[in-house]
Design a protein around this motif. Structure first.
Motif, mmCIF file in Angstrom:
data_model
loop_
_atom_site.group_PDB
_atom_site.id
_atom_site.type_symbol
_atom_site.label_atom_id
_atom_site.label_comp_id
_atom_site.label_asym_id
_atom_site.label_seq_id
_atom_site.Cartn_x
_atom_site.Cartn_y
_atom_site.Cartn_z
ATOM 1 N N UNK A 540 63.023 67.065 5.070
ATOM 2 C CA UNK A 540 61.740 67.465 4.467
ATOM 3 C C UNK A 540 61.659 66.973 3.024
ATOM 4 N N UNK A 541 62.777 67.087 2.310
ATOM 5 C CA UNK A 541 62.794 66.644 0.911
ATOM 6 C C UNK A 541 62.553 65.144 0.805
ATOM 7 N N UNK A 542 63.129 64.369 1.722
ATOM 8 C CA UNK A 542 62.930 62.917 1.694
ATOM 9 C C UNK A 542 61.467 62.560 1.955
ATOM 10 N N UNK A 543 60.837 63.287 2.885
ATOM 11 C CA UNK A 543 59.410 63.053 3.153
ATOM 12 C C UNK A 543 58.579 63.363 1.922
ATOM 13 N N UNK A 544 58.877 64.479 1.269
ATOM 14 C CA UNK A 544 58.118 64.869 0.079
ATOM 15 C C UNK A 544 58.316 63.876 -1.065
ATOM 16 N N UNK A 545 59.546 63.389 -1.227
ATOM 17 C CA UNK A 545 59.801 62.381 -2.258
ATOM 18 C C UNK A 545 59.007 61.116 -1.979
ATOM 19 N N UNK A 546 58.955 60.718 -0.718
ATOM 20 C CA UNK A 546 58.181 59.537 -0.335
ATOM 21 C C UNK A 546 56.697 59.733 -0.651
ATOM 22 N N UNK A 547 56.208 60.965 -0.442
ATOM 23 C CA UNK A 547 54.796 61.246 -0.739
ATOM 24 C C UNK A 547 54.518 61.238 -2.236
ATOM 25 N N UNK A 548 55.492 61.686 -3.020
ATOM 26 C CA UNK A 548 55.325 61.611 -4.476
ATOM 27 C C UNK A 548 55.165 60.156 -4.913
ATOM 28 N N UNK A 549 56.021 59.298 -4.338
ATOM 29 C CA UNK A 549 55.920 57.872 -4.671
ATOM 30 C C UNK A 549 54.582 57.299 -4.209
ATOM 31 N N UNK A 550 54.129 57.727 -3.022
ATOM 32 C CA UNK A 550 52.843 57.235 -2.511
ATOM 33 C C UNK A 550 51.696 57.692 -3.403
ATOM 34 N N UNK A 551 51.774 58.940 -3.882
ATOM 35 C CA UNK A 551 50.721 59.452 -4.774
ATOM 36 C C UNK A 551 50.692 58.668 -6.075
ATOM 37 N N UNK A 552 51.878 58.355 -6.630
ATOM 38 C CA UNK A 552 51.940 57.579 -7.876
ATOM 39 C C UNK A 552 51.365 56.181 -7.681
ATOM 40 N N UNK A 553 51.529 55.662 -6.460
ATOM 41 C CA UNK A 553 51.020 54.310 -6.179
ATOM 42 C C UNK A 553 49.569 54.323 -5.698
ATOM 43 N N UNK A 554 48.967 55.503 -5.625
ATOM 44 C CA UNK A 554 47.584 55.588 -5.163
ATOM 45 C C UNK A 554 47.427 55.391 -3.672
ATOM 46 N N UNK A 555 48.490 55.688 -2.917
ATOM 47 C CA UNK A 555 48.472 55.436 -1.471
ATOM 48 C C UNK A 555 48.440 56.720 -0.643
ATOM 49 N N UNK A 556 48.178 57.868 -1.276
ATOM 50 C CA UNK A 556 48.232 59.130 -0.558
ATOM 51 C C UNK A 556 47.169 59.201 0.536
ATOM 52 N N UNK A 557 45.980 58.649 0.284
ATOM 53 C CA UNK A 557 44.914 58.669 1.292
ATOM 54 C C UNK A 557 45.325 57.869 2.531
ATOM 55 N N UNK A 558 45.999 56.729 2.302
ATOM 56 C CA UNK A 558 46.458 55.926 3.432
ATOM 57 C C UNK A 558 47.514 56.671 4.244
ATOM 58 N N UNK A 559 48.417 57.344 3.536
ATOM 59 C CA UNK A 559 49.442 58.110 4.246
ATOM 60 C C UNK A 559 48.807 59.232 5.061
ATOM 61 N N UNK A 560 47.780 59.883 4.491
ATOM 62 C CA UNK A 560 47.105 60.943 5.240
ATOM 63 C C UNK A 560 46.426 60.367 6.471
ATOM 64 N N UNK A 561 45.802 59.216 6.353
ATOM 65 C CA UNK A 561 45.146 58.599 7.506
ATOM 66 C C UNK A 561 46.161 58.300 8.608
ATOM 67 N N UNK A 562 47.355 57.853 8.198
ATOM 68 C CA UNK A 562 48.397 57.563 9.179
ATOM 69 C C UNK A 562 48.828 58.820 9.928
ATOM 70 N N UNK A 563 49.047 59.904 9.170
ATOM 71 C CA UNK A 563 49.497 61.137 9.821
ATOM 72 C C UNK A 563 48.392 61.744 10.673
ATOM 73 N N UNK A 564 47.133 61.629 10.226
ATOM 74 C CA UNK A 564 46.009 62.141 11.022
ATOM 75 C C UNK A 564 45.901 61.406 12.349
ATOM 76 N N UNK A 565 46.092 60.094 12.303
ATOM 77 C CA UNK A 565 46.041 59.299 13.534
ATOM 78 C C UNK A 565 47.168 59.681 14.475
ATOM 79 N N UNK A 566 48.355 59.927 13.917
ATOM 80 C CA UNK A 566 49.495 60.310 14.744
ATOM 81 C C UNK A 566 49.280 61.694 15.364
ATOM 82 N N UNK A 567 48.743 62.644 14.579
ATOM 83 C CA UNK A 567 48.513 63.998 15.090
ATOM 84 C C UNK A 567 47.483 63.997 16.207
ATOM 85 N N UNK A 568 46.500 63.111 16.114
ATOM 86 C CA UNK A 568 45.452 63.067 17.133
ATOM 87 C C UNK A 568 45.991 62.647 18.493
ATOM 88 N N UNK A 569 47.116 61.923 18.509
ATOM 89 C CA UNK A 569 47.678 61.426 19.770
ATOM 90 C C UNK A 569 48.678 62.385 20.409
#
Length: 575
Positions: A540-569
């Motif tokens: 869980x900590x590794x996932x959260x660290x990855x999200x912190x990096x994604x947020x700093x890079x402005x990629x949090x919306x893309x990561x959310x889209x990826x997880x939303x697509x995965x949850x839908x399936x």
């Protein structure tokens, strides 16, 4: 006025002192408050003698308690509860009340002619203690288990049932169809008024004062007392009005904020209510103690009949049918409220009220112990129930799409215990490696898991993974990979280290993957024979660290889209 302030001072001091003792002895705090009230009341030391003080303290506490109970009733959860909980709750309530009415009339309690002891006791015994149950199940991490969800669903339905009874209660002396309909019309008018105001008037008002905590608190209190006065004007009761006021705010956007602001005040007045209730309990004589024991025994017996039976008939298995019956086997604090309204209306004798209060105390102590020890209690009861001819799900053969998989060929990969992590794992396998499903077997005693996996064609053995016989019977000795994904906090009758030792004694060559709650357990699990130990918080900590990096890079919306697509399936067994 000075007398009232002095009486409240005594109430709080004694409630605090005995509350500390209850905390240390792991007993319900409500018991401490009742004992405190008895100790300082007219039947104890006699330090609080004013009946007016007792009445004022009791009514204020009652109003606040019902307001908070209403705030915590989630009507959406009732709608989404599903047929199992709705049917089980309906049978428990209606069956319990009817059984109670017949039983108490049969032992000579009054029903009619101005006396309604049998009716009040029947309703009181049909309700269970939300305070006790939620506290103990929370400490046991069982609120999110199937028996826990069934228990909570039944508790919510009981609160709704109590609202309906409070609507009819003022008219018991002249009860006929017209009066009942009029009572429901009045209650409907109250609910409609509260609903309309809470939907169209309160949101803009609370939106304007959202940043002012004191105005939020005052607004919530004003709402509580306003609906209470409207209820009084409609010839209902302030208590019912406060309950409706809470329910009408339960889905309100600011409900959580209101609850947080009112909680401290609620706790203060609820304490006063139970202390005041304790003041009304006289020193018991043999007849009161005898009636209290009869009430307690009936309550336990009726729960087994009205809770266990419908769940068992709906194929929930012996374990998932017994646990809610054990959880619900006490009298509610709401029952004491209903009894007090009956006393105020002159509908029942003080001896009956005293007996009900003593039964509440007895069952609160015993049921707390029983819920804490529910798993070993159920383990001892299951063999005896089977000897009576009752069949568990592991004995069901070819019922619809359900099969007895306990004798199926051993699978290469076996999952011991099935909860959310295992559910997610199975969904991943379905998405990415569907051919692997035919090589997987599951062992668990959740009836929902058993039915759902059977319907999907996945081998599942219904059984308790803490029993070595279950593991042997399920073919663990021939498995190549065995996965234990449930943390110790959720396991019943065992822990991961014990399970690893059991599995290793049965199968010396299989690869075993276990789960550790804390880092100190990792070495113990390897010493027990595990080949790999997962620590969920690290991943869980590794996932959260990855999200912190994604947020700093402005990629949090893309990561959310990826997880939303995965949850839908995903098609998870336990969503």
């Amino acid at each position: 006025m000075h007398e009232l302030i002095g009486d409240i001072t005594l109430c709080i001091l004694f409630a605090w002192g005995l509350g500390l003792a209850a905390q240390f002895s792991r007993q319900p705090s409500i018991l401490a408050y009742l004992i405190a009230g008895f100790a300082i009341g007219p039947f104890g030391a006699g330090w609080v003698k004013s009946q007016e003080s007792i009445a004022i303290i009791s009514e204020l506490g009652l109003i606040f308690m019902l307001f908070m109970i209403g705030l915590e009733i989630d009507l959406k959860k009732i709608i989404r509860a599903g047929p199992v909980i709705l049917i089980a709750g309906g049978v428990q309530l209606i069956g319990g009340a009817l059984l109670g009415l017949l039983f108490f009339v049969a032992i000579g309690m009054r029903l009619g002619g101005g006396g309604y002891d049998a009716l009040y006791l029947a309703v009181a015994c049909a309700l269970s203690s939300t305070v006790i149950i939620v506290k103990v199940l929370y400490e046991k991490h069982e609120l999110d288990t199937l028996p826990g969800r069934i228990t909570l669903g039944v508790l919510v339905l009981q609160d709704v049932f109590a609202i309906l009874f409070l609507a009819v209660q003022p008219s018991l002396d002249d009860l006929h169809l017209g009066v009942i309909l009029l009572s429901f019309v009045r209650a409907g008018a109250l609910v409609a008024t509260a609903a309309l105001l809470s939907r169209y008037v309160l949101p803009p008002l609370f939106g304007r004062i959202a940043r002012s905590p004191e105005l939020i608190l005052l607004g919530a209190l004003a709402w509580c007392f306003l609906i209470g006065e409207i209820a009084e004007w409609l010839h209902l009761s302030r208590e019912m009005g406060s309950l409706i006021a809470g329910v009408s705010l339960s889905t309100f956007p600011y409900a959580l904020d209101v609850t947080a602001k009112v909680t401290t005040l609620r706790d203060f007045f609820i304490t006063l209510f139970f202390v005041a209730l304790g003041m009304t309990i006289p020193i018991p004589n043999l007849s009161v103690v005898g009636l209290a024991l009869i009430i307690a025994l009936f309550t336990v017996a009726s729960r087994l009949i009205t809770t266990f039976a419908p769940l068992y008939l709906m194929r929930q298995g012996l374990r998932a049918s017994l646990l809610p019956a054990i959880n619900l086997a006490q009298i509610s604090e709401f029952s004491l409220v209903i009894i007090q309204t009956g006393i105020a209306a002159g509908h029942l004798r003080s001896e009956t009220s005293s007996a009900a209060s003593f039964a509440f105390v007895v069952l609160a102590v015993l049921s707390t112990f029983a819920i804490v020890r529910s798993d070993p209690i159920v383990r001892r009861m299951l063999p005896r129930l089977k000897r009576t001819g009752l069949r568990d799900l592991d004995q069901v053969v070819a019922v619809g799409s359900m099969e007895d998989n306990s004798h199926a060929a051993a699978r290469r990969v076996v999952i011991l215990g099935f909860f959310r992590t295992a559910s997610a794992l199975l969904s991943e396998i379905e998405r990415k490696h569907p051919a692997l499903l035919s090589q997987i077997g599951v062992i668990d005693f959740n009836p929902v898991v058993f039915r759902t996996l059977s319907e999907r064609g996945i081998q599942v053995t219904y059984g308790d993974i803490s029993h070595v016989d279950t593991l042997v019977h399920a073919g663990i000795g021939k498995a190549e990979l065995i996965i234990l994904s449930i943390p110790d906090s959720l396991l019943k009758g065992a822990n991961n280290e014990k399970l690893v030792r059991h599995v290793r004694s049965i199968n010396a060559t299989a690869k075993i993957v276990a789960t550790a709650d804390v880092l100190a357990d990792v070495k113990d699990l390897y010493d027990a024979g595990a080949d790999y130990v997962t620590v969920p918080r690290l991943s869980d900590a590794m996932v959260l660290l990855d999200l912190i990096k994604a947020a700093d890079a402005g990629l949090l919306a893309e990561r959310r889209a990826e997880i939303d697509a995965m949850l839908a399936e995903r098609r998870e067994v336990l969503p």
